[in-house]
Design a protein around this motif. Structure first.
Motif, PDB file in Angstrom:
ATOM      1  N   VAL A  44       0.849  -1.190   0.000  1.00  0.00           N
ATOM      2  CA  VAL A  44       0.000   0.000   0.000  1.00  0.00           C
ATOM      3  C   VAL A  44       0.884   1.239   0.000  1.00  0.00           C
ATOM      4  O   VAL A  44       1.838   1.355   0.774  1.00  0.00           O
ATOM      5  CB  VAL A  44      -0.934   0.001   1.225  1.00  0.00           C
ATOM      6  CG1 VAL A  44      -1.716   1.315   1.301  1.00  0.00           C
ATOM      7  CG2 VAL A  44      -1.891  -1.176   1.164  1.00  0.00           C
ATOM      8  N   GLY A  45       0.573   2.160  -0.885  1.00  0.00           N
ATOM      9  CA  GLY A  45       1.353   3.379  -1.027  1.00  0.00           C
ATOM     10  C   GLY A  45       2.465   3.276  -2.040  1.00  0.00           C
ATOM     11  O   GLY A  45       3.029   4.289  -2.456  1.00  0.00           O
ATOM     12  N   GLY A  46       2.772   2.046  -2.449  1.00  0.00           N
ATOM     13  CA  GLY A  46       3.861   1.844  -3.383  1.00  0.00           C
ATOM     14  C   GLY A  46       3.426   1.979  -4.829  1.00  0.00           C
ATOM     15  O   GLY A  46       2.254   1.818  -5.171  1.00  0.00           O
ATOM     16  N   PHE A  78      -2.332   7.539 -12.354  1.00  0.00           N
ATOM     17  CA  PHE A  78      -2.105   8.943 -12.663  1.00  0.00           C
ATOM     18  C   PHE A  78      -1.350   9.045 -13.986  1.00  0.00           C
ATOM     19  O   PHE A  78      -0.369   8.324 -14.204  1.00  0.00           O
ATOM     20  CB  PHE A  78      -1.281   9.623 -11.563  1.00  0.00           C
ATOM     21  CG  PHE A  78      -1.929   9.607 -10.211  1.00  0.00           C
ATOM     22  CD1 PHE A  78      -2.815  10.600  -9.836  1.00  0.00           C
ATOM     23  CD2 PHE A  78      -1.646   8.595  -9.311  1.00  0.00           C
ATOM     24  CE1 PHE A  78      -3.413  10.593  -8.592  1.00  0.00           C
ATOM     25  CE2 PHE A  78      -2.227   8.571  -8.057  1.00  0.00           C
ATOM     26  CZ  PHE A  78      -3.123   9.567  -7.696  1.00  0.00           C
ATOM     27  N   ARG A  79      -1.784   9.937 -14.830  1.00  0.00           N
ATOM     28  CA  ARG A  79      -1.096  10.162 -16.101  1.00  0.00           C
ATOM     29  C   ARG A  79       0.328  10.681 -15.832  1.00  0.00           C
ATOM     30  O   ARG A  79       0.519  11.604 -15.052  1.00  0.00           O
ATOM     31  CB  ARG A  79      -1.874  11.163 -16.943  1.00  0.00           C
ATOM     32  CG  ARG A  79      -1.316  11.364 -18.360  1.00  0.00           C
ATOM     33  CD  ARG A  79      -2.151  12.375 -19.128  1.00  0.00           C
ATOM     34  NE  ARG A  79      -3.525  11.943 -19.290  1.00  0.00           N
ATOM     35  CZ  ARG A  79      -3.959  11.122 -20.249  1.00  0.00           C
ATOM     36  NH1 ARG A  79      -3.086  10.646 -21.142  1.00  0.00           N
ATOM     37  NH2 ARG A  79      -5.228  10.782 -20.332  1.00  0.00           N
ATOM     38  N   ALA A  80       1.265  10.025 -16.443  1.00  0.00           N
ATOM     39  CA  ALA A  80       2.688  10.395 -16.382  1.00  0.00           C
ATOM     40  C   ALA A  80       3.355  10.038 -15.048  1.00  0.00           C
ATOM     41  O   ALA A  80       4.574  10.085 -14.942  1.00  0.00           O
ATOM     42  CB  ALA A  80       2.889  11.872 -16.670  1.00  0.00           C
ATOM     43  N   LYS A  81       2.573   9.701 -14.040  1.00  0.00           N
ATOM     44  CA  LYS A  81       3.160   9.355 -12.740  1.00  0.00           C
ATOM     45  C   LYS A  81       3.155   7.851 -12.478  1.00  0.00           C
ATOM     46  O   LYS A  81       3.978   7.337 -11.723  1.00  0.00           O
ATOM     47  CB  LYS A  81       2.408  10.062 -11.608  1.00  0.00           C
ATOM     48  CG  LYS A  81       2.591  11.561 -11.568  1.00  0.00           C
ATOM     49  CD  LYS A  81       1.874  12.136 -10.361  1.00  0.00           C
ATOM     50  CE  LYS A  81       2.074  13.645 -10.275  1.00  0.00           C
ATOM     51  NZ  LYS A  81       1.379  14.214  -9.083  1.00  0.00           N
ATOM     52  N   GLY A  82       2.202   7.147 -13.075  1.00  0.00           N
ATOM     53  CA  GLY A  82       2.118   5.716 -12.842  1.00  0.00           C
ATOM     54  C   GLY A  82       0.943   5.326 -11.971  1.00  0.00           C
ATOM     55  O   GLY A  82       0.054   6.146 -11.683  1.00  0.00           O
TER      56      GLY A  82
END
Length: 243
Positions: A33-35, A70-74
């Protein structure tokens, strides 16, 4: 490296199976979680599928609220799947009698049989007639078992029949014929959900399931009961005392 081919699974089966695999990675902590999870291109290479198939699998997890993209963030893991209550798969007659207390039962099919299906033969002398009923068991609104029983029609009538529409089978059988039962056994094998079972148990195609067959033979050597159940693999727990 995992491999999915068009000759074994259609596109829908591939992305649902991948979604199940990715879900398990969250459950086990491989994807914490969070990764941030691996990108689509890398997953497509690892599992030898098209990027679109990976996106569809991740879309399933996103719809379940497990990941956020997220776009461009993964893509990032937001939470673990809600834990299901495990059904304890009993291994003795007394425990089996109370195993399905509190379960909600839905009847799927009922009919008379003049002969046993192949899976039910091999032990005991057949009764003259049998009644078969297929049912779906659920707890807290979640199905965990698709089952059918094949019962000597005379015992089914003694039930009476209406009880079998709402109550677990073995407590009724024990009540009306417990003293007649000379021996009983249970065999469990592991398998994967076909399309029908996947739909009934709300599972991805080819998800793990436990297949259980039970038989009861009376003092005259007659096969009076055969039960067959398909349990969700993530909703069953087998406990065996070793000492």
């Amino acid at each position: 490296m995992s491999s999915f081919t068009d000759t074994t699974l259609d596109r829908m089966a591939r992305y649902l199976q991948l979604a199940s695999l990715f879900r398990n990675k969250i459950i086990t902590g491989d994807w914490p979680v969070g990764g941030r999870i691996p990108n689509v291109a890398d997953l497509a290479v690892d599992f030898e599928v098209a990027r679109g198939t990976i996106r569809e699998a991740l879309g399933v997890l996103e719809d379940e609220g497990l990941i956020e993209r997220f776009r461009a963030k993964g893509s990032f893991v937001r939470r673990t799947p809600k834990e299901r209550s495990a059904h304890r798969l009993a291994i003795d007659w007394a425990s089996l009698i109370s195993a399905h207390e509190g379960a909600d039962i839905e009847v799927l099919e009922q009919r008379e049989l003049d002969e046993l299906p192949a899976f039910a033969t091999g032990e005991g002398e057949p009764a003259e007639h049998y009644t078969m009923m297929r049912r779906l068991h659920a707890r807290d609104g979640h199905p965990y078992l698709a089952a059918r029983f094949i019962l000597d029609s005379e015992l089914f009538r003694q039930g009476p029949p209406e009880r079998f529409r709402h109550e677990a089978t073995l407590p009724i059988l024990h009540e009306i014929a417990g003293k007649r039962i000379a021996r009983a056994n249970q065999v469990m094998t592991l398998g994967s959900a076909d399309r029908e079972m996947a739909a009934l148990l709300e599972l991805p195609l080819n998800a793990p399931v436990a297949h259980v067959v039970r038989r009861a033979i009376d003092t005259s050597g007659k096969l009076i009961y055969v039960g067959e159940g398909i349990y969700r693999g993530d909703a069953v727990r087998l406990e065996i005392a070793l000492i």
